[in-house]
Design a protein around this motif. Structure first.
Motif, PDB file in Angstrom:
ATOM      1  N   TRP A  70     -59.038  60.024 -49.979  1.00 38.05           N
ATOM      2  CA  TRP A  70     -59.622  60.245 -48.654  1.00 38.05           C
ATOM      3  C   TRP A  70     -60.845  61.156 -48.772  1.00 38.05           C
ATOM      4  O   TRP A  70     -61.687  61.157 -47.892  1.00 38.05           O
ATOM      5  N   ILE A  71     -60.854  61.928 -49.847  1.00 34.08           N
ATOM      6  CA  ILE A  71     -62.011  62.769 -50.134  1.00 34.08           C
ATOM      7  C   ILE A  71     -62.419  62.568 -51.590  1.00 34.08           C
ATOM      8  O   ILE A  71     -61.678  62.002 -52.373  1.00 34.08           O
ATOM      9  N   GLU A  73     -59.693  65.066 -37.799  1.00 34.15           N
ATOM     10  CA  GLU A  73     -59.540  66.471 -37.458  1.00 34.15           C
ATOM     11  C   GLU A  73     -60.507  67.339 -38.255  1.00 34.15           C
ATOM     12  O   GLU A  73     -61.192  68.212 -37.695  1.00 34.15           O
ATOM     13  N   ALA A  74     -60.569  67.113 -39.564  1.00 34.93           N
ATOM     14  CA  ALA A  74     -61.465  67.902 -40.403  1.00 34.93           C
ATOM     15  C   ALA A  74     -62.925  67.684 -39.998  1.00 34.93           C
ATOM     16  O   ALA A  74     -63.724  68.635 -39.940  1.00 34.93           O
ATOM     17  N   PHE A  75     -63.276  66.430 -39.714  1.00 32.82           N
ATOM     18  CA  PHE A  75     -64.639  66.117 -39.306  1.00 32.82           C
ATOM     19  C   PHE A  75     -64.985  66.858 -38.008  1.00 32.82           C
ATOM     20  O   PHE A  75     -66.042  67.503 -37.903  1.00 32.82           O
ATOM     21  N   TYR A  76     -64.092  66.785 -37.030  1.00 36.78           N
ATOM     22  CA  TYR A  76     -64.352  67.427 -35.749  1.00 36.78           C
ATOM     23  C   TYR A  76     -64.421  68.946 -35.880  1.00 36.78           C
ATOM     24  O   TYR A  76     -65.200  69.608 -35.171  1.00 36.78           O
ATOM     25  N   PRO A 108     -55.203  74.590 -47.047  1.00 33.92           N
ATOM     26  CA  PRO A 108     -54.667  75.032 -48.346  1.00 33.92           C
ATOM     27  C   PRO A 108     -55.105  74.087 -49.457  1.00 33.92           C
ATOM     28  O   PRO A 108     -55.351  72.901 -49.228  1.00 33.92           O
ATOM     29  N   ILE A 109     -55.168  74.617 -50.665  1.00 28.31           N
ATOM     30  CA  ILE A 109     -55.577  73.812 -51.819  1.00 28.31           C
ATOM     31  C   ILE A 109     -54.651  72.616 -51.997  1.00 28.31           C
ATOM     32  O   ILE A 109     -55.092  71.524 -52.390  1.00 28.31           O
ATOM     33  N   SER A 110     -53.373  72.786 -51.681  1.00 30.11           N
ATOM     34  CA  SER A 110     -52.432  71.671 -51.823  1.00 30.11           C
ATOM     35  C   SER A 110     -52.827  70.501 -50.917  1.00 30.11           C
ATOM     36  O   SER A 110     -52.690  69.333 -51.303  1.00 30.11           O
ATOM     37  N   LYS A 111     -53.326  70.793 -49.705  1.00 27.43           N
ATOM     38  CA  LYS A 111     -53.767  69.743 -48.791  1.00 27.43           C
ATOM     39  C   LYS A 111     -55.026  69.062 -49.331  1.00 27.43           C
ATOM     40  O   LYS A 111     -55.157  67.825 -49.287  1.00 27.43           O
ATOM     41  N   VAL A 112     -55.934  69.856 -49.867  1.00 28.25           N
ATOM     42  CA  VAL A 112     -57.152  69.298 -50.445  1.00 28.25           C
ATOM     43  C   VAL A 112     -56.800  68.372 -51.610  1.00 28.25           C
ATOM     44  O   VAL A 112     -57.358  67.280 -51.748  1.00 28.25           O
ATOM     45  N   GLN A 113     -55.847  68.814 -52.436  1.00 33.57           N
ATOM     46  CA  GLN A 113     -55.421  67.998 -53.569  1.00 33.57           C
ATOM     47  C   GLN A 113     -54.755  66.710 -53.090  1.00 33.57           C
ATOM     48  O   GLN A 113     -54.963  65.631 -53.661  1.00 33.57           O
ATOM     49  N   GLU A 114     -53.979  66.790 -52.021  1.00 34.60           N
ATOM     50  CA  GLU A 114     -53.323  65.604 -51.469  1.00 34.60           C
ATOM     51  C   GLU A 114     -54.359  64.582 -51.003  1.00 34.60           C
ATOM     52  O   GLU A 114     -54.250  63.384 -51.284  1.00 34.60           O
ATOM     53  N   HIS A 123     -64.361  57.601 -41.576  1.00 32.95           N
ATOM     54  CA  HIS A 123     -63.935  56.641 -40.557  1.00 32.95           C
ATOM     55  C   HIS A 123     -62.408  56.560 -40.463  1.00 32.95           C
ATOM     56  O   HIS A 123     -61.869  55.955 -39.555  1.00 32.95           O
ATOM     57  N   LEU A 124     -61.711  57.201 -41.410  1.00 37.82           N
ATOM     58  CA  LEU A 124     -60.253  57.190 -41.378  1.00 37.82           C
ATOM     59  C   LEU A 124     -59.733  58.114 -40.277  1.00 37.82           C
ATOM     60  O   LEU A 124     -60.194  59.253 -40.148  1.00 37.82           O
ATOM     61  N   PRO A 125     -58.740  57.658 -39.512  1.00 36.85           N
ATOM     62  CA  PRO A 125     -58.158  58.542 -38.478  1.00 36.85           C
ATOM     63  C   PRO A 125     -57.605  59.834 -39.060  1.00 36.85           C
ATOM     64  O   PRO A 125     -57.644  60.884 -38.412  1.00 36.85           O
ATOM     65  N   GLU A 126     -57.105  59.764 -40.303  1.00 34.87           N
ATOM     66  CA  GLU A 126     -56.496  60.945 -40.918  1.00 34.87           C
ATOM     67  C   GLU A 126     -57.528  62.058 -41.180  1.00 34.87           C
ATOM     68  O   GLU A 126     -57.144  63.222 -41.343  1.00 34.87           O
ATOM     69  N   MET A 127     -58.810  61.703 -41.257  1.00 31.90           N
ATOM     70  CA  MET A 127     -59.827  62.709 -41.560  1.00 31.90           C
ATOM     71  C   MET A 127     -60.595  63.167 -40.319  1.00 31.90           C
ATOM     72  O   MET A 127     -61.515  63.971 -40.420  1.00 31.90           O
TER      73      MET A 127
END
Length: 479
Positions: free
Chosen positions: A478-479, A145-148, A466-472, A139-143
């Motif tokens: 958020w995840i 893009e990934a959801f879509y 990238p893994i760095s984004k996943v880690q962030e 439900h977060l706006p930041e996520m």
């Protein structure tokens, strides 16, 4: 076309011997035709060899933002048929069903790497096998893009939130269909649209509100009351119905190229289990009553209590005290007469010669009382043996241990051990054999995975982050 013209057109078939028209085309087919039916079934279905056969839904990718049993089961059916299912869970916590276990006893570790001392409960078993587990606070706006992005790469989604919730988050069907016109969207809710649209639901609420609990249990004169089925039967039943809807939608899409939306009400599904109850009230004003172990439409067709247990010296109280019930069916007039001869009650047959006489409530009270009087000095196995030898339908009411040890269930693959890649040896039941498919059977790869177990696989390998984004995202929860 005249008969003469038809005979001329099909002369080659008429003149060819029947065995040559429809006979075996190979030695293998000939051997199959000679097989006893049970041997043919064993060879065709081959329990234990499912992994070497094709998967009917291979190539389908499905998103699951579901919880508990009802909607997860609808998606797990797809996963067992070969679809790639991505289960979305809230970060750290996961599906609430993971926190349930019978009497708070049995848990398997781990739930999540941030909660090493918290395991996943056995209540979660069977509802989400074969799925890839990612965590996302979607439900977060930041996520978004990934959801879509996953939506654009998927065939459908199943969700179970209160109506309008996904719409407020811009994740409902009307938004996702714009991104992917072939998308199939399932909303599984408690009540469906209508006056009670926003009411939440669980299995027990569905049973109660739909009237199912009112006809489950013993009648008051037997000392009984309304009751809930001990398992989440409406959850499993509803989930299976949704699966059929999804399969129909996939067929529709194959023909038209278009997706669709499925709206499903758990409570309405429970009303289907009431059978004749609503029509009987509508036509005659009769409110259906509960009759416990007996059938309101057939007699004799119920469960009786025998006097002795099959396991009187067992330590387990289920064996020692409860292995005393037997199912008996003799509602045809000739069968009822044979039953009365077996229990040496000829007057019982004289009193209730026709089924119309026997099915009356007062008659059933009398008939079952006399059956249990006959069985009061006998064990369950003895009652079943005597009745079966007389050509009558009778079976013991089995407990879990007896099902586990039953050779019939083992041969069909209903109860079997599997090697889960995370948890090791796990006993499974029911997944394979309820509806056998000879060419594209269901199968299990794993029972479940910890929260976020496949984040790297989906976010990095599938979506390319990238893994760095996943880690962030992970550090921000958020995840």
């Amino acid at each position: 076309m005249t008969t003469k013209e038809e005979r001329q057109q099909y002369k080659h078939l008429i003149d060819t011997p029947l065995e040559e028209q429809y006979g075996p085309k190979s030695k293998q087919e000939l051997d199959e035709m000679k097989m006893p039916y049970e041997d043919f079934c064993r060879a065709a279905f081959a329990p234990g060899h499912e992994m070497g056969k094709p998967e009917s839904l291979k190539g389908i990718r499905w998103m699951s933002t579901t919880m508990y049993i009802f909607t997860p089961h609808s998606v797990s059916n797809l996963a067992e048929l070969g679809a790639e299912v991505i289960k979305f869970e809230m970060p750290r916590m996961g599906d609430p069903m993971k926190h349930t276990s019978p009497f708070n006893e049995a848990y398997l570790y781990p739930l999540h790497d941030t909660r090493p001392m918290t395991g996943t409960g056995y209540g979660f078993l069977n509802a989400n096998p074969n799925e890839y587990y990612i965590s996302m606070d979607y439900h977060l706006p930041e996520m978004k893009e990934a959801f879509y992005r996953i939506v654009k790469m998927s065939d459908g989604l199943t969700e179970c939130y209160r109506p309008g919730t996904f719409d407020r988050w811009k994740q409902s069907y009307r938004f996702l269909a714009e991104l992917n016109p072939r998308f199939i969207y399932v909303w599984g809710g408690g009540f469906g649209y209508g006056p009670k649209c926003f009411g939440g639901s669980y299995d027990i609420l569905g049973q109660a509100h739909a009237g199912l609990s009112s006809v489950t249990g013993h009648h008051e004169f037997m000392g009984g009351h309304c009751t809930k089925h001990s398992n989440w039967c409406i959850d499993w039943y509803s989930g299976s119905q949704i699966t059929y809807g999804i399969l129909a939608s996939l067929l529709w899409r194959a023909k038209t190229g278009l997706g669709t939306m499925i709206e499903f009400s758990q409570v309405q599904a429970a009303t289907r289990c009431l059978g004749h109850a609503a029509p009987m009230y509508g036509r005659f004003g009769i409110v259906r009553q509960r009759w416990g172990n007996w059938d309101t439409q057939l007699c004799v067709h119920g469960i009786i209590l025998c006097g002795k247990s099959d396991f009187p010296d067992a330590v387990n109280p289920q064996d020692r005290l409860e292995a005393r019930y037997a199912m008996v069916s003799a509602f045809q007039d000739a069968d009822f007469k044979a039953l009365c001869d077996v229990i040496k009650k000829p007057d019982l047959y004289s009193t209730y010669k026709t089924h119309k006489d026997r099915v009356e409530g007062e008659a059933q009270v009398d008939i079952y009382a006399q059956l249990e009087d006959w069985a009061k000095d006998k064990s369950r196995s003895e009652v079943v043996r005597v009745l079966q030898n007389a050509g009558l339908l009778a079976e013991p009411v089995r407990n879990d241990r007896e099902v586990y040890e039953c050779e019939h269930f083992r041969q069909r693959g209903t109860v079997r051990w599997m090697e889960d890649p995370l948890f090791g040896d796990v006993l499974q039941h029911g997944t394979y054999s309820a509806g056998l498919l000879s060419k594209t059977p269901r199968r299990l790869y794993w029972i479940w995975r910890p929260v976020g177990a496949d984040n790297v696989k989906i976010y990095h390998e599938l979506l390319g982050y990238p893994i760095s984004k996943v880690q962030e995202w992970y550090d921000k929860a958020w995840i």
